[in-house]
Design a protein around this motif. Structure first.
Motif, PDB file in Angstrom:
ATOM      1  N   SER A  86       0.834  -1.189   0.000  1.00  0.00           N
ATOM      2  CA  SER A  86       0.000   0.000   0.000  1.00  0.00           C
ATOM      3  C   SER A  86       0.870   1.241   0.000  1.00  0.00           C
ATOM      4  N   THR A 131      -4.464 -21.987   4.428  1.00  0.00           N
ATOM      5  CA  THR A 131      -3.473 -21.714   3.385  1.00  0.00           C
ATOM      6  C   THR A 131      -2.867 -23.025   2.910  1.00  0.00           C
ATOM      7  N   SER A 148      -0.580  -6.837   8.091  1.00  0.00           N
ATOM      8  CA  SER A 148      -1.987  -6.961   7.699  1.00  0.00           C
ATOM      9  C   SER A 148      -2.534  -5.637   7.170  1.00  0.00           C
ATOM     10  N   PRO A 166      -3.074  -5.369   2.592  1.00  0.00           N
ATOM     11  CA  PRO A 166      -4.467  -5.743   2.858  1.00  0.00           C
ATOM     12  C   PRO A 166      -4.950  -6.851   1.920  1.00  0.00           C
ATOM     13  N   ASN A 167      -5.773  -7.736   2.476  1.00  0.00           N
ATOM     14  CA  ASN A 167      -6.369  -8.844   1.720  1.00  0.00           C
ATOM     15  C   ASN A 167      -5.333  -9.782   1.105  1.00  0.00           C
ATOM     16  N   ASN A 168      -4.138  -9.779   1.671  1.00  0.00           N
ATOM     17  CA  ASN A 168      -3.083 -10.676   1.205  1.00  0.00           C
ATOM     18  C   ASN A 168      -2.772 -11.668   2.320  1.00  0.00           C
ATOM     19  N   LYS A 169      -3.243 -12.899   2.137  1.00  0.00           N
ATOM     20  CA  LYS A 169      -3.081 -13.907   3.182  1.00  0.00           C
ATOM     21  C   LYS A 169      -1.611 -14.199   3.469  1.00  0.00           C
ATOM     22  N   HIS A 227     -11.619 -16.625  13.390  1.00  0.00           N
ATOM     23  CA  HIS A 227     -11.424 -15.370  12.653  1.00  0.00           C
ATOM     24  C   HIS A 227     -11.838 -14.174  13.510  1.00  0.00           C
ATOM     25  N   ASN A 231      -9.240 -11.368  14.685  1.00  0.00           N
ATOM     26  CA  ASN A 231      -9.355  -9.994  14.191  1.00  0.00           C
ATOM     27  C   ASN A 231      -9.171  -8.964  15.301  1.00  0.00           C
TER      28      ASN A 231
END
Length: 322
Positions: free
Chosen positions: A2, A55, A116, A120-123, A199, A203
């Motif tokens: 980002s 994963t 994180s 973002p949104n990248n496991k 989850h 979080n």
């Protein structure tokens, strides 16, 4: 990755908020301790377990990343051990503490939330943070054995390997990660309700961890204030520790990860994880054995404050490289 500074600003803003709340004494005095225990024993194991379990095992076993990140720690550790023993011979416990201060980064409490937000949104961000945390814990266990065997205050008849295995088996991050890796390797899926619960718990780890770090820093500043804070006789050692931890180790990691042909995005993650300040666990270990505890506390505080400036620079350089 980002845009530069925005993720780091978000991370440090949450830490600053925690510090302000601690400074104003809005919450009970031991809130930071409770938050740390919740994150360490519940939230982090939950998020690492479920992310690794969901994963593919092929994505988890990144041998180039594992080798590069591990060797960067080992090389830094060996350099500090050798230098320390040369300067102060026969002080093995102090040498181990100096080496641990220079290698054991805060890959959990800062690394997990930071990656994180930055990815973002990248496991794979959480996967690499989990791998780095596991490798760091192994290094911590090795140092613990060295201090245990060298300490004159505590005699033990346990073999070194049992001391190390015991330390690893009691670490909730190791336990959660190994369960997740096992589920992934066996291609086992958790029930949807269990997955959702993990989850939801996981979080909460990032904001709680960052908030707690802010509270801990303010408390540490208060306790280390006045003439105890950064005595002139300690400045050289504090600078050396944090130069190695925040600059040299990331540079070594960058070179090794490139050498091993690691994907560009994973290189960025590995360098950022290697550039994190020393974890508070080092101080707790020093306090337990009464070895270099005060210097460790000051090095951690100093390094965490310096990271506010060093990490944005490293992130910008990584973006330029990419």
């Amino acid at each position: 990755m980002s845009s530069a500074f925005t993720p780091l600003f978000a991370v440090f803003a949450i830490m600053l908020l925690g510090g302000l709340v601690q400074k104003m004494r809005i919450l009970p005095q031991d809130t930071d301790l409770i938050l740390n225990q919740f994150v360490y024993y519940v939230a982090f194991p939950a998020i690492l377990l479920i992310v690794l379990a969901e994963t593919r095992i092929e994505d988890i076993i990144q041998w180039g990343f594992i080798a590069g990140f591990s060797l960067a720690m080992v090389i830094t550790y060996a350099v500090v051990i050798g230098t320390s023993l040369w300067i102060t011979p026969k002080k093995q416990a102090i040498a181990a503490m100096r080496a641990l201060n220079s290698t054991f980064g805060n890959t959990a409490f800062i690394g997990i939330p930071l990656l994180s937000i930055m990815f973002p949104n990248n496991k794979m961000a959480l996967v690499t943070a989990a791998i780095a945390s596991l490798l760091s814990v192994i290094m911590f266990a090795f140092a613990l054995v060295s201090i245990e065997l060298a300490s004159k205050n505590k005699q033990t008849s346990q073999p070194a390997i049992l001391i190390m295995l015991s330390a690893l088996a009691k670490n909730p991050i190791v336990v959660g990660s190994l369960i997740g890796i096992t589920l992934s390797a066996c291609h086992l899926e958790l029930p949807a309700s269990v997955s959702l619960m993990l989850h939801q718990l996981g979080n909460t780890s990032s904001p709680c961890a960052l908030f707690a770090i802010g509270m801990v820093l303010v408390k540490a500043l208060r306790q280390q204030g006045g003439d105890k804070l950064f005595k002139s006789s300690l400045v050289a050692e504090l600078n050396a520790i944090n130069l190695l931890k925040l600059i040299i180790q990331p540079l070594i990691a960058f070179g090794l990860l490139n050498t091993f042909g690691v994907a560009q995005e994973l290189i960025a993650m590995g360098v950022i994880l290697a550039a994190l300040p020393t974890a508070a666990s080092v101080y707790l270990l020093g306090e337990r054995y009464q070895v270099h505890a005060n210097i460790s506390a000051q090095a951690i505080l100093y390094g965490t404050l310096v990271t506010f400036f060093s990490l944005p620079i490293i992130e910008t350089l990584l973006k330029s490289y990419g």
